[in-house]
Design a protein around this motif. Structure first.
Motif, mmCIF file in Angstrom:
data_model
loop_
_atom_site.group_PDB
_atom_site.id
_atom_site.type_symbol
_atom_site.label_atom_id
_atom_site.label_comp_id
_atom_site.label_asym_id
_atom_site.label_seq_id
_atom_site.Cartn_x
_atom_site.Cartn_y
_atom_site.Cartn_z
ATOM 1 N N ILE A 212 0.836 -1.202 0.000
ATOM 2 C CA ILE A 212 0.000 0.000 0.000
ATOM 3 C C ILE A 212 0.878 1.263 0.000
ATOM 4 O O ILE A 212 0.630 2.215 -0.749
ATOM 5 C CB ILE A 212 -0.938 0.015 1.232
ATOM 6 N N ALA A 213 1.928 1.269 0.832
ATOM 7 C CA ALA A 213 2.793 2.459 0.923
ATOM 8 C C ALA A 213 3.422 2.772 -0.434
ATOM 9 O O ALA A 213 3.463 3.928 -0.875
ATOM 10 C CB ALA A 213 3.878 2.238 1.969
ATOM 11 N N MET A 214 3.887 1.734 -1.113
ATOM 12 C CA MET A 214 4.561 1.946 -2.403
ATOM 13 C C MET A 214 3.548 2.338 -3.479
ATOM 14 O O MET A 214 3.837 3.164 -4.346
ATOM 15 C CB MET A 214 5.279 0.648 -2.795
ATOM 16 N N LEU A 215 2.361 1.753 -3.396
ATOM 17 C CA LEU A 215 1.320 2.120 -4.358
ATOM 18 C C LEU A 215 0.963 3.595 -4.205
ATOM 19 O O LEU A 215 0.757 4.309 -5.187
ATOM 20 C CB LEU A 215 0.079 1.259 -4.135
ATOM 21 N N ARG A 216 0.925 4.073 -2.951
ATOM 22 C CA ARG A 216 0.650 5.491 -2.710
ATOM 23 C C ARG A 216 1.730 6.356 -3.344
ATOM 24 O O ARG A 216 1.434 7.395 -3.930
ATOM 25 C CB ARG A 216 0.644 5.756 -1.207
ATOM 26 N N GLU A 217 2.983 5.946 -3.218
ATOM 27 C CA GLU A 217 4.075 6.712 -3.838
ATOM 28 C C GLU A 217 3.849 6.806 -5.345
ATOM 29 O O GLU A 217 4.111 7.826 -5.968
ATOM 30 C CB GLU A 217 5.428 6.033 -3.602
ATOM 31 N N ARG A 218 3.373 5.703 -5.921
ATOM 32 C CA ARG A 218 3.168 5.706 -7.366
ATOM 33 C C ARG A 218 1.970 6.558 -7.762
ATOM 34 O O ARG A 218 2.019 7.267 -8.759
ATOM 35 C CB ARG A 218 2.921 4.270 -7.876
ATOM 36 N N THR A 219 0.870 6.474 -6.998
ATOM 37 C CA THR A 219 -0.354 7.140 -7.450
ATOM 38 C C THR A 219 -0.413 8.613 -7.067
ATOM 39 O O THR A 219 -1.050 9.390 -7.761
ATOM 40 C CB THR A 219 -1.624 6.433 -6.917
ATOM 41 N N PHE B 252 2.248 -4.058 -9.924
ATOM 42 C CA PHE B 252 1.219 -4.679 -10.758
ATOM 43 C C PHE B 252 -0.189 -4.288 -10.323
ATOM 44 O O PHE B 252 -1.170 -4.814 -10.816
ATOM 45 C CB PHE B 252 1.388 -6.201 -10.736
ATOM 46 N N ALA B 253 -0.280 -3.375 -9.371
ATOM 47 C CA ALA B 253 -1.589 -2.917 -8.916
ATOM 48 C C ALA B 253 -1.772 -1.454 -9.300
ATOM 49 O O ALA B 253 -0.835 -0.664 -9.195
ATOM 50 C CB ALA B 253 -1.702 -3.087 -7.403
ATOM 51 N N ARG B 254 -2.938 -1.108 -9.774
ATOM 52 C CA ARG B 254 -3.241 0.283 -10.094
ATOM 53 C C ARG B 254 -3.941 0.975 -8.925
ATOM 54 O O ARG B 254 -3.892 2.173 -8.791
ATOM 55 C CB ARG B 254 -4.158 0.361 -11.324
ATOM 56 N N THR B 255 -4.654 0.183 -8.128
ATOM 57 C CA THR B 255 -5.442 0.756 -7.030
ATOM 58 C C THR B 255 -5.174 -0.019 -5.737
ATOM 59 O O THR B 255 -4.629 -1.127 -5.774
ATOM 60 C CB THR B 255 -6.954 0.645 -7.322
ATOM 61 N N GLU B 256 -5.586 0.569 -4.615
ATOM 62 C CA GLU B 256 -5.454 -0.119 -3.330
ATOM 63 C C GLU B 256 -6.244 -1.440 -3.322
ATOM 64 O O GLU B 256 -5.796 -2.424 -2.757
ATOM 65 C CB GLU B 256 -5.952 0.763 -2.175
ATOM 66 N N PHE B 257 -7.426 -1.429 -3.965
ATOM 67 C CA PHE B 257 -8.234 -2.643 -4.017
ATOM 68 C C PHE B 257 -7.437 -3.781 -4.643
ATOM 69 O O PHE B 257 -7.428 -4.903 -4.158
ATOM 70 C CB PHE B 257 -9.508 -2.409 -4.843
ATOM 71 N N GLN B 258 -6.754 -3.462 -5.739
ATOM 72 C CA GLN B 258 -5.959 -4.499 -6.415
ATOM 73 C C GLN B 258 -4.786 -4.926 -5.542
ATOM 74 O O GLN B 258 -4.470 -6.114 -5.457
ATOM 75 C CB GLN B 258 -5.451 -3.984 -7.762
ATOM 76 N N ALA B 259 -4.160 -3.940 -4.888
ATOM 77 C CA ALA B 259 -2.969 -4.264 -4.084
ATOM 78 C C ALA B 259 -3.320 -5.249 -2.976
ATOM 79 O O ALA B 259 -2.581 -6.199 -2.706
ATOM 80 C CB ALA B 259 -2.376 -2.989 -3.492
#
Lengths: 245, 239
Positions: free
Chosen positions: A71-78, A154-161
């Motif tokens: 989640i933390a890394m996905l936030r950095e990306r989004t 490989f996730a675009r959203t938190e739901f996917q992550a």
């Protein structure tokens, strides 16, 4: 890599965590509560409690750090911070090791509290040192961080992550030898279990449970898990691109 | 005057859409250049290409004598993304100090940048609790610190009140006076008059590259809004 930038990144990630006391509280308290639950479930079977709780001390940090990191890394990306970071002198490894070390520190606190409570309060019995249990738990946590960093690509959203948890973590938990001994598995299941890093982490924990002194198998298993950490970090670095479409 | 940025025949495709179609322009050093155009015209894509985070199809971009995105540029170029890209779960000061460390500056430089964007009183506040305008200024503080050689700012004044907007533009000119080159995008035409040069793009092509005075003269009107409309219509007739 630069030690100054790596240091600043570790401090930044730990500060983010410190601003979120509820997360810290849950990181520390939840594993202890779950272990206490196990203790009451196996109230009259202390040997079973010893076996299951020991494995859980390795599984909790792995699963929790995997989730937190993806989640933390996905936030950095989004939210655009990753794109901005990559226009500065920050190297990819500064960021990846920053996460590995910062969450490794958090995992060390978590594992120490959980293992200490299990050992002194809940009566968890291991032949070997409880400090080895904590060491393995921290290495497991870093494995969770490394896989989380990789999977977040490989996730675009938190739901996917969040969905990557059952994909990446659950098969490893099912096949690690807790539910069915690895030697009793069908050949093809054993073959899958053989290539999953958590199997080696659990074997290492079982070595501590059964032997007073650290065994060769234990060090070999820790080496394998550490190797998997490095491979996952290299793969994660490959997913960080300065230029995107 | 030498150029800080030289873009030649730049073609960028995002998905199947050709966002920039063979764009060529030069941005002089130490100037404040406005990048204007309707939304979706390719402003952000051009800025991303200049800071080296955009994959390009063809063409070349030279920034301060290096190819865009080259490692030596990473300490010389400040970049402000359109959406505020700061950490919501850190305070303004913690964000500024982190980015200062990434550029190699100390805590005092970070503190100055926070004061420069008018957030001195909110340094200890979590970015997540700030208003939208304050949040984008927190993001701006992280870009302008240490007087970089080139500042690429994607809509830095959106959501700011007129007084703050005025102060920010004064600061941009101060920075230019000290030698910084600024490329600032906006879709507000009344900001165009504050720039020394204007680039107007529409549908990925350049339709004007001149001083505001020259743009007004060419279009035959003093109102920049009207001038741009006339230039666009003239181009449509020609095409």
């Amino acid at each position: 890599m630069s030690s100054r930038i790596l240091g600043a990144t570790i401090v930044r990630i730990l500060r983010q965590l410190l601003h979120d006391p509820r997360t810290i509280g849950m990181l520390v308290v939840v594993p202890v509560l779950l272990l206490a639950l196990l203790r009451f479930m196996y109230d009259d079977q202390p040997a079973v409690f010893d076996r299951v709780a020991l494995v859980m001390l390795g599984v909790f940090p792995f699963v929790i750090m995997f989730l937190v990191t993806s989640i933390a890394m996905l936030r950095e990306r989004t939210n655009g911070t990753l794109e901005r970071l990559l226009t500065t002198r920050l190297g990819k490894l500064d960021l990846l090791f920053g996460y590995g070390i910062a969450f490794g520190v958090a995992a060390a606190v978590q594992a120490t509290v959980a293992a200490a409570m299990a050992h002194w309060l809940l009566g968890l019995d291991t032949a070997g040192s409880i400090w080895l249990v904590i060491l393995i738990a921290v290495v497991n946590a870093v494995l969770g961080v490394a896989l989380g960093l990789f999977c977040s690509a490989f996730a675009r959203t938190e739901f996917q992550a969040v969905q990557f948890m059952p994909v990446v973590a659950v098969p490893q938990i099912l096949l690690c030898g807790l539910f069915v001994g690895r030697e009793q598995m069908a050949g093809w299941l054993k073959a899958i279990s053989d290539v999953l890093p958590l199997s080696y982490a659990v074997e290492a924990l079982q070595q501590v449970g059964a032997n007073a002194e650290p065994t060769g198998t234990l060090w070999r298993d820790l080496g394998i898990v550490s190797g998997c950490v490095v491979v996952a970090l290299v793969l994660a670095a490959a997913t960080l691109r300065r230029r995107t479409a | 005057m030498t150029s800080a940025i030289e873009v030649r025949d730049l073609v960028v495709e995002r998905g199947k859409r050709r966002v920039l179609r063979g764009l060529t322009c030069a941005i002089p050093r130490g100037s404040v250049t406005g990048l204007l155009g309707p939304s979706g015209s390719g402003k952000t894509t051009l800025m991303r290409a200049i800071v080296g985070v955009q994959r390009v199809r063809s063409g070349s971009i030279t920034v301060l004598g290096e190819p865009a995105g080259a490692p030596p540029l990473r300490r010389k170029v400040g970049y402000l993304t359109q959406a505020p890209s700061v950490y919501a779960d850190l305070t303004v000061r913690e964000n500024a100090r982190y980015f200062a460390a990434l550029y190699g500056y100390d805590a005092a430089t970070a503190e100055r940048a926070v004061a420069d964007v008018g957030l001195a009183g909110a340094g200890g506040q979590l970015v997540g609790t700030l208003s939208g305008g304050q949040r984008s200024r927190a993001s701006l503080a992280c870009a302008i610190m240490g007087e970089p050689e080139l500042l690429v700012l994607d809509e830095p004044t959106v959501g700011q009140d007129p007084v703050l907007r005025d102060e920010l533009w004064k600061q941009f000119h101060d920075l230019a006076g000290k030698g910084t080159t600024l490329l600032i995008s906006s879709h507000v035409m009344d900001e165009a008059g504050r720039c020394e040069r204007l680039l107007l793009i529409r549908e990925g092509a350049l339709i004007a590259d001149d001083t505001p005075a020259a743009v007004r003269e060419k279009a035959g009107t003093d109102d920049l809004d009207e001038a741009f409309l006339r230039l666009i219509r003239a181009q449509e007739v020609a095409a």
